[in-house]
Design an enzyme around this catalytic site. Structure first.
Site: not given
Length: 238
Positions: A88-89, A181-183, A205-206
């Site tokens: 996953r990227i 994150e979510m995955e 990213s934040d």
């Protein structure tokens, strides 16, 4: 063949698959990183391509957002298309103050509040972890990618993007969690069940603790660091 969610034919996917969440990122990777990439699936706008990188067959396909979505696509790739490894990227919100914008987190574990994993094995708190060989190879590859900075550690896979639970966030930080994150947890569990290999590489990213975030252009540029780390991991991992 095809499956309910993938229109590719047998042999259309390479054994190694890069998996961003956004279909547009899948297209960008196919067009700018892979050689001779061809579209192999586009069901529901989830785009998948197969090409080569330094002569090695590699595919890229979007996952959509959240544990249920990535679980569907990863299961079908592993079970019906002979895919062996998925990386996953993605992007993540930094939780550790040691991180900087654009750093890549090699997710060596994924805590989660997802209902998908809550009852995965009755009576067991399931541990979501990646393939060690892929994780070690990706972390080492950061030294070969100009400008890349990497940290390895646990992340939190959340079922809610707009969650506001500061006490839980602080508890995760206190236990060494690097990012949210979510995955990842969903991907790791599917890989375990299908006897396959998986990893998540997450570009920061934040942050959860300050308003700084990458611009859209910066996000795409630094996203390439994770892509290059993943490709090198595919080439060198046992």
């Amino acid at each position: 063949m095809p499956t309910p969610h993938i229109s590719a034919q047998p042999g259309d996917f390479a054994p190694d698959v890069l998996m961003p969440g956004d279909p547009r990122r899948a297209t960008r990777i196919a067009e700018t990183v892979l050689d001779d990439a061809r579209l192999v699936t586009e069901v529901r706008g989830i785009l998948g391509y197969t090409g080569t990188w330094q002569g090695r067959p590699v595919s890229v396909m979007a996952s959509g957002m959240g544990v249920p979505s990535i679980s569907i696509y990863a299961t079908e790739l592993f079970r019906f298309y002979d895919v062996q490894r998925i990386i996953r990227i993605g992007t993540a919100g930094g939780m550790a103050r040691s991180l900087e914008l654009g750093d890549v987190v090699v997710a060596t574990a994924a805590h989660t509040d997802s209902g998908v994993s809550e009852h995965r094995i009755s009576g067991v708190h399931y541990s979501h972890v990646p393939d060690f060989g892929l994780a070690a190879a990706a972390f080492a590859a950061a030294a070969e990618v100009p400008g890349a900075r990497a940290q390895a550690g646990a992340v939190f896979t959340s079922d809610s993007f707009y969650s506001n639970r500061p006490e839980r966030t602080q508890a995760l930080i206190d236990h060494g969690t690097l990012a949210v994150e979510m995955e990842a947890a969903g991907l790791y569990a599917v890989a375990d069940r299908e006897r396959a290999k998986a990893l998540a590489l997450l570009s920061i990213s934040d942050f959860t603790f300050q308003p700084n975030e990458l611009t859209a252009d910066e996000r795409e540029q630094l996203f390439d660091h994770a892509v290059q780390m993943a490709l090198r991991a595919f080439a060198t991992a046992a």
